[in-house]
Design a protein around this motif. Structure first.
Motif, PDB file in Angstrom:
ATOM      1  N   ALA A 146     -29.873 -13.699  -0.548  1.00  0.00           N
ATOM      2  CA  ALA A 146     -29.617 -15.021  -1.136  1.00  0.00           C
ATOM      3  C   ALA A 146     -28.780 -14.887  -2.402  1.00  0.00           C
ATOM      4  O   ALA A 146     -27.828 -15.647  -2.604  1.00  0.00           O
ATOM      5  CB  ALA A 146     -30.941 -15.728  -1.435  1.00  0.00           C
ATOM      6  N   VAL A 147     -29.104 -13.911  -3.235  1.00  0.00           N
ATOM      7  CA  VAL A 147     -28.313 -13.671  -4.444  1.00  0.00           C
ATOM      8  C   VAL A 147     -26.882 -13.295  -4.066  1.00  0.00           C
ATOM      9  O   VAL A 147     -25.915 -13.794  -4.647  1.00  0.00           O
ATOM     10  CB  VAL A 147     -28.948 -12.572  -5.331  1.00  0.00           C
ATOM     11  CG1 VAL A 147     -28.010 -12.153  -6.453  1.00  0.00           C
ATOM     12  CG2 VAL A 147     -30.278 -13.040  -5.902  1.00  0.00           C
ATOM     13  N   GLY A 148     -26.743 -12.438  -3.069  1.00  0.00           N
ATOM     14  CA  GLY A 148     -25.412 -12.009  -2.633  1.00  0.00           C
ATOM     15  C   GLY A 148     -24.558 -13.171  -2.147  1.00  0.00           C
ATOM     16  O   GLY A 148     -23.389 -13.293  -2.525  1.00  0.00           O
ATOM     17  N   LEU A 185     -23.369   1.194 -11.017  1.00  0.00           N
ATOM     18  CA  LEU A 185     -22.272   0.652 -11.831  1.00  0.00           C
ATOM     19  C   LEU A 185     -21.028   1.521 -11.723  1.00  0.00           C
ATOM     20  O   LEU A 185     -19.903   1.002 -11.710  1.00  0.00           O
ATOM     21  CB  LEU A 185     -22.706   0.503 -13.290  1.00  0.00           C
ATOM     22  CG  LEU A 185     -23.646  -0.662 -13.584  1.00  0.00           C
ATOM     23  CD1 LEU A 185     -24.174  -0.587 -15.012  1.00  0.00           C
ATOM     24  CD2 LEU A 185     -22.956  -1.991 -13.335  1.00  0.00           C
ATOM     25  N   LEU A 186     -21.215   2.826 -11.620  1.00  0.00           N
ATOM     26  CA  LEU A 186     -20.084   3.727 -11.432  1.00  0.00           C
ATOM     27  C   LEU A 186     -19.404   3.455 -10.091  1.00  0.00           C
ATOM     28  O   LEU A 186     -18.176   3.348 -10.010  1.00  0.00           O
ATOM     29  CB  LEU A 186     -20.543   5.183 -11.525  1.00  0.00           C
ATOM     30  CG  LEU A 186     -19.454   6.232 -11.388  1.00  0.00           C
ATOM     31  CD1 LEU A 186     -18.465   6.137 -12.546  1.00  0.00           C
ATOM     32  CD2 LEU A 186     -20.072   7.622 -11.334  1.00  0.00           C
ATOM     33  N   TYR A 211     -24.914  -9.113  -9.510  1.00  0.00           N
ATOM     34  CA  TYR A 211     -25.758  -8.814  -8.349  1.00  0.00           C
ATOM     35  C   TYR A 211     -26.716  -7.665  -8.662  1.00  0.00           C
ATOM     36  O   TYR A 211     -27.915  -7.750  -8.379  1.00  0.00           O
ATOM     37  CB  TYR A 211     -24.899  -8.482  -7.122  1.00  0.00           C
ATOM     38  CG  TYR A 211     -25.740  -8.134  -5.931  1.00  0.00           C
ATOM     39  CD1 TYR A 211     -26.302  -9.128  -5.142  1.00  0.00           C
ATOM     40  CD2 TYR A 211     -26.023  -6.808  -5.607  1.00  0.00           C
ATOM     41  CE1 TYR A 211     -27.107  -8.820  -4.059  1.00  0.00           C
ATOM     42  CE2 TYR A 211     -26.817  -6.485  -4.530  1.00  0.00           C
ATOM     43  CZ  TYR A 211     -27.360  -7.499  -3.759  1.00  0.00           C
ATOM     44  OH  TYR A 211     -28.167  -7.186  -2.696  1.00  0.00           O
ATOM     45  N   LEU A 212     -26.182  -6.601  -9.237  1.00  0.00           N
ATOM     46  CA  LEU A 212     -27.021  -5.439  -9.551  1.00  0.00           C
ATOM     47  C   LEU A 212     -28.135  -5.787 -10.529  1.00  0.00           C
ATOM     48  O   LEU A 212     -29.291  -5.383 -10.343  1.00  0.00           O
ATOM     49  CB  LEU A 212     -26.169  -4.304 -10.129  1.00  0.00           C
ATOM     50  CG  LEU A 212     -25.220  -3.604  -9.156  1.00  0.00           C
ATOM     51  CD1 LEU A 212     -24.361  -2.589  -9.901  1.00  0.00           C
ATOM     52  CD2 LEU A 212     -25.994  -2.934  -8.028  1.00  0.00           C
ATOM     53  N   PHE A 213     -27.811  -6.525 -11.578  1.00  0.00           N
ATOM     54  CA  PHE A 213     -28.802  -6.838 -12.593  1.00  0.00           C
ATOM     55  C   PHE A 213     -29.850  -7.833 -12.108  1.00  0.00           C
ATOM     56  O   PHE A 213     -31.020  -7.705 -12.433  1.00  0.00           O
ATOM     57  CB  PHE A 213     -28.131  -7.336 -13.876  1.00  0.00           C
ATOM     58  CG  PHE A 213     -27.473  -6.220 -14.643  1.00  0.00           C
ATOM     59  CD1 PHE A 213     -28.214  -5.223 -15.250  1.00  0.00           C
ATOM     60  CD2 PHE A 213     -26.094  -6.157 -14.738  1.00  0.00           C
ATOM     61  CE1 PHE A 213     -27.613  -4.181 -15.938  1.00  0.00           C
ATOM     62  CE2 PHE A 213     -25.475  -5.124 -15.432  1.00  0.00           C
ATOM     63  CZ  PHE A 213     -26.235  -4.132 -16.036  1.00  0.00           C
ATOM     64  N   VAL A 214     -29.431  -8.816 -11.319  1.00  0.00           N
ATOM     65  CA  VAL A 214     -30.387  -9.822 -10.845  1.00  0.00           C
ATOM     66  C   VAL A 214     -31.313  -9.237  -9.782  1.00  0.00           C
ATOM     67  O   VAL A 214     -32.501  -9.559  -9.745  1.00  0.00           O
ATOM     68  CB  VAL A 214     -29.650 -11.079 -10.311  1.00  0.00           C
ATOM     69  CG1 VAL A 214     -30.606 -12.034  -9.616  1.00  0.00           C
ATOM     70  CG2 VAL A 214     -28.934 -11.784 -11.448  1.00  0.00           C
ATOM     71  N   THR A 215     -30.803  -8.364  -8.938  1.00  0.00           N
ATOM     72  CA  THR A 215     -31.606  -7.844  -7.821  1.00  0.00           C
ATOM     73  C   THR A 215     -32.279  -6.508  -8.113  1.00  0.00           C
ATOM     74  O   THR A 215     -33.018  -6.014  -7.274  1.00  0.00           O
ATOM     75  CB  THR A 215     -30.730  -7.687  -6.561  1.00  0.00           C
ATOM     76  OG1 THR A 215     -29.688  -6.739  -6.823  1.00  0.00           O
ATOM     77  CG2 THR A 215     -30.165  -9.014  -6.111  1.00  0.00           C
TER      78      THR A 215
END
Length: 190
Positions: A71-73, A11-12, A56-60
């Motif tokens: 696929a998410v990306g 996140l940073l 993206y970070l939270f789902v993957t």
């Protein structure tokens, strides 16, 4: 490094990357009158970029599957491009054309469908095919409703732009289908 520290680190980096991206139009504004962003433009762009990256970070974060992450990306990138282009210049005519509001329905379908599917690959396939179909319906409505007569959108432009997004939604759906098949194969081999 535990998962929470890794997520905080990512996140940073995402926040720093968002700031760097927003520096591009800010610097461009210093040298040309072609780039005119308001404070609210910067805020909205920052929220959109940071929100997409965070999603993206939270789902993957719990997925070890490269196919699922890809696929998410692609799905998030497609949604990002649809929102960005629609608000910046409009998909049909200018951004002020009321039919452009309908494209937010595609985004709502993607968001709601993702939650209903609980972000599982099998459910995402259906969600993204519905998003593609909805995008195609909007294009058909625009053409049959005479919106191509709104400068500067010709029938070919409406078909081209919407065809591009429909293709991206379908490719995303197929990528999720592949990820689901790989996941099923991995479970069978265990």
């Amino acid at each position: 490094m535990n998962t929470e520290q890794s997520l905080s680190k990512h996140l940073l980096y995402l926040s720093a990357g968002t700031a760097v991206i927003l520096l591009i139009p800010f610097i461009a504004m210093q040298f040309t009158s072609e780039v005119i962003w308001t404070f609210s433009d910067f805020i909205f762009a920052g929220i959109l970029i940071l929100g997409t990256g965070s999603a993206y970070l939270f789902v993957t974060r719990k997925s070890g599957s490269a196919a699922y992450r890809a696929a998410v990306g692609l799905t998030l990138a497609t949604g990002f491009l649809l929102i960005w282009s629609n608000l910046a210049v409009g998909i049909i005519g200018s951004e002020d054309n009321p039919i452009n509001l309908w494209y937010f329905g595609v985004i709502v379908i993607g968001i709601l469908g993702s939650f209903f599917a609980r972000f599982k690959a099998e459910g995402m396939v259906i969600t993204l095919f519905v998003a593609a179909f909805t995008q195609a319906l909007i294009a058909a409505r625009a053409i049959f409703g005479g919106y191509y007569q709104s400068p500067p959108s010709s029938v070919l432009e409406i078909l081209g732009v919407n065809g591009f997004f429909v293709t991206l939604w379908i490719v995303s759906a197929l990528m999720f289908k592949y990820a689901a098949q790989k996941e099923a194969e991995d479970h069978q081999s265990e």
